[in-house]
Design a protein around this motif. Structure first.
Motif, PDB file in Angstrom:
ATOM      1  N   LEU A  19       5.697 -11.320  30.733  1.00 34.74           N
ATOM      2  CA  LEU A  19       6.115 -10.221  29.768  1.00 34.74           C
ATOM      3  C   LEU A  19       5.713  -9.050  30.079  1.00 34.74           C
ATOM      4  N   ASP A  20       4.526  -8.641  30.506  1.00 31.35           N
ATOM      5  CA  ASP A  20       3.931  -7.261  30.878  1.00 31.35           C
ATOM      6  C   ASP A  20       4.877  -6.945  32.182  1.00 31.35           C
ATOM      7  N   ALA A  21       5.251  -7.786  33.072  1.00 37.14           N
ATOM      8  CA  ALA A  21       5.901  -7.326  33.901  1.00 37.14           C
ATOM      9  C   ALA A  21       7.474  -6.878  33.850  1.00 37.14           C
ATOM     10  N   ALA A  22       7.829  -7.720  32.936  1.00 35.65           N
ATOM     11  CA  ALA A  22       9.300  -7.574  32.392  1.00 35.65           C
ATOM     12  C   ALA A  22       9.323  -6.360  31.623  1.00 35.65           C
ATOM     13  N   VAL A  23       8.563  -6.168  30.675  1.00 33.63           N
ATOM     14  CA  VAL A  23       8.448  -4.665  29.701  1.00 33.63           C
ATOM     15  C   VAL A  23       8.277  -3.527  30.838  1.00 33.63           C
ATOM     16  N   GLN A  24       7.501  -3.564  32.036  1.00 34.59           N
ATOM     17  CA  GLN A  24       7.420  -2.371  33.028  1.00 34.59           C
ATOM     18  C   GLN A  24       8.804  -2.298  33.708  1.00 34.59           C
ATOM     19  N   THR A  25       9.253  -3.379  34.080  1.00 32.23           N
ATOM     20  CA  THR A  25      10.527  -3.451  34.981  1.00 32.23           C
ATOM     21  C   THR A  25      11.816  -2.888  34.007  1.00 32.23           C
ATOM     22  N   PHE A  26      11.826  -3.578  32.926  1.00 29.09           N
ATOM     23  CA  PHE A  26      12.964  -3.154  31.884  1.00 29.09           C
ATOM     24  C   PHE A  26      12.819  -1.768  31.372  1.00 29.09           C
ATOM     25  N   GLY A  27      11.690  -1.319  31.150  1.00 31.59           N
ATOM     26  CA  GLY A  27      11.359   0.113  30.596  1.00 31.59           C
ATOM     27  C   GLY A  27      11.699   1.053  31.776  1.00 31.59           C
ATOM     28  N   GLN A  28      11.378   0.687  33.000  1.00 29.67           N
ATOM     29  CA  GLN A  28      11.576   1.892  33.981  1.00 29.67           C
ATOM     30  C   GLN A  28      12.829   1.580  34.565  1.00 29.67           C
ATOM     31  N   LEU A  42       6.521  -8.898  40.522  1.00 32.17           N
ATOM     32  CA  LEU A  42       5.463  -8.001  39.807  1.00 32.17           C
ATOM     33  C   LEU A  42       4.518  -8.883  38.954  1.00 32.17           C
ATOM     34  N   ALA A  43       4.999  -9.925  38.421  1.00 30.75           N
ATOM     35  CA  ALA A  43       4.181 -10.870  37.682  1.00 30.75           C
ATOM     36  C   ALA A  43       3.234 -11.875  38.718  1.00 30.75           C
ATOM     37  N   GLY A  44       3.399 -11.808  39.684  1.00 31.53           N
ATOM     38  CA  GLY A  44       2.924 -12.747  40.791  1.00 31.53           C
ATOM     39  C   GLY A  44       3.256 -14.383  40.666  1.00 31.53           C
ATOM     40  N   VAL A  45       4.451 -14.730  40.351  1.00 35.42           N
ATOM     41  CA  VAL A  45       4.958 -15.878  40.057  1.00 35.42           C
ATOM     42  C   VAL A  45       6.111 -16.211  40.883  1.00 35.42           C
ATOM     43  N   SER A  46       6.745 -17.344  40.626  1.00 34.53           N
ATOM     44  CA  SER A  46       7.942 -17.517  41.588  1.00 34.53           C
ATOM     45  C   SER A  46       9.180 -17.334  40.235  1.00 34.53           C
ATOM     46  N   ALA A  63      12.301 -11.578  24.042  1.00 35.94           N
ATOM     47  CA  ALA A  63      10.784 -11.809  23.943  1.00 35.94           C
ATOM     48  C   ALA A  63      10.144 -10.575  24.131  1.00 35.94           C
ATOM     49  N   CYS A  64      10.625  -9.852  25.119  1.00 37.51           N
ATOM     50  CA  CYS A  64       9.795  -8.486  25.138  1.00 37.51           C
ATOM     51  C   CYS A  64      10.063  -7.329  24.087  1.00 37.51           C
ATOM     52  N   PRO A 105       4.683   3.523  27.252  1.00 35.90           N
ATOM     53  CA  PRO A 105       5.938   4.044  27.364  1.00 35.90           C
ATOM     54  C   PRO A 105       6.993   3.095  27.841  1.00 35.90           C
ATOM     55  N   ASP A 106       6.704   2.270  28.534  1.00 33.90           N
ATOM     56  CA  ASP A 106       7.691   1.255  29.002  1.00 33.90           C
ATOM     57  C   ASP A 106       8.051   0.607  27.636  1.00 33.90           C
ATOM     58  N   GLY A 107       7.377  -0.046  27.130  1.00 35.45           N
ATOM     59  CA  GLY A 107       7.532  -0.731  25.742  1.00 35.45           C
ATOM     60  C   GLY A 107       8.155   0.310  24.755  1.00 35.45           C
ATOM     61  N   TRP A 108       8.065   1.417  24.730  1.00 35.36           N
ATOM     62  CA  TRP A 108       8.967   2.151  23.728  1.00 35.36           C
ATOM     63  C   TRP A 108      10.045   2.380  24.552  1.00 35.36           C
ATOM     64  N   ALA A 109      10.181   2.622  25.857  1.00 34.09           N
ATOM     65  CA  ALA A 109      11.595   2.549  26.246  1.00 34.09           C
ATOM     66  C   ALA A 109      12.370   1.463  26.078  1.00 34.09           C
ATOM     67  N   VAL A 110      11.844   0.220  26.310  1.00 34.64           N
ATOM     68  CA  VAL A 110      12.669  -0.840  25.945  1.00 34.64           C
ATOM     69  C   VAL A 110      13.141  -0.916  24.373  1.00 34.64           C
TER      70      VAL A 110
END
Length: 215
Positions: A19-28, A42-46, A63-64, A105-110
């Motif tokens: 979710l952290d990686a998704a918020v950053q990506t969606f926000g930016q 970005l999350a370090g997973v597959s 979810a984000c 800021p990324d969460g607010w952008a989302v």
């Protein structure tokens, strides 16, 4: 030589990383431009693990929204002490709002830029917004009672004031995050100076009235 075994991470922790990686990506990058590949990297997973945990891009985005909305509402509520005078309660609430949106800021952008303009995501943001408007409405009601001037301020008028105040806060937060050097305290003070003078006059029985209609 055997494969190196990595320490198994609890599902809840791994999901928060996603979710952290998704918020950053969606926000930016925005919802449409963001890819599950870059979120997984970005999350370090597959990528299959992201799908396993969160089903789809739409479900991941939902979810984000829910996580960021809940965090914002909790921050605003936690920032207000009920034992303070009404103006201080509003000040603390605005301070908590602008501090949270500045720190995330990324969460607010989302929430403010990505979700509110797309269905079905807009409904999630609307629910969060209605909760904050209801909270601000109660603050204004408390202020009216404290002033002992207009304890029966019309419900529609109070709701309208709260709606206007929240809308102004949302726009100002977007501006503050895009304007280097603007602090959360400065943003809160700007809105407080704009809003409280009018609210104070209203509570003291000195509302602005429109000129008579010419018709």
């Amino acid at each position: 030589m055997g494969a190196v075994k990595t320490k198994r991470m609890p599902r809840a922790v791994r999901e928060q990383q996603m979710l952290d990686a998704a918020v950053q990506t969606f926000g930016q990058r925005g919802y449409m431009a963001a890819s599950m590949d870059e979120i997984a990297e970005l999350a370090g997973v597959s990528k299959p693990l992201v799908y396993l945990y969160l089903n789809s891009k739409e479900d991941l985005f939902t979810a984000c929204i829910r996580r960021e909305a809940q965090a914002l509402v909790q921050a605003v509520r936690a920032g207000v002490r009920s034992d303070l005078p009404a103006d201080r309660q509003l000040w603390e609430g605005l301070g908590a709002f602008f501090t949270h949106t500045a720190q995330n800021p990324d969460g607010w952008a989302v929430l403010h830029l990505q979700a509110r303009t797309r269905e079905p995501f807009a409904a999630e943001v609307t629910a969060m917004r209605e909760e904050i408007v209801a909270f601000v409405t109660q603050l204004i009601v408390v202020a009216a009672r404290e002033a002992h001037r207009d304890p029966d301020l019309a419900e529609r008028e109070v709701a309208g004031l709260a709606e206007a105040l929240v809308g102004a806060a949302e726009s100002l937060a977007a501006w503050a995050n895009a304007t280097p050097g603007t602090t959360a305290r400065q943003a809160a003070a700007t809105l407080m100076n704009f809003a409280w003078a009018g609210l104070g006059n209203l509570m003291e029985g000195r509302p602005w009235t429109p000129p008579p209609s010419e018709n």
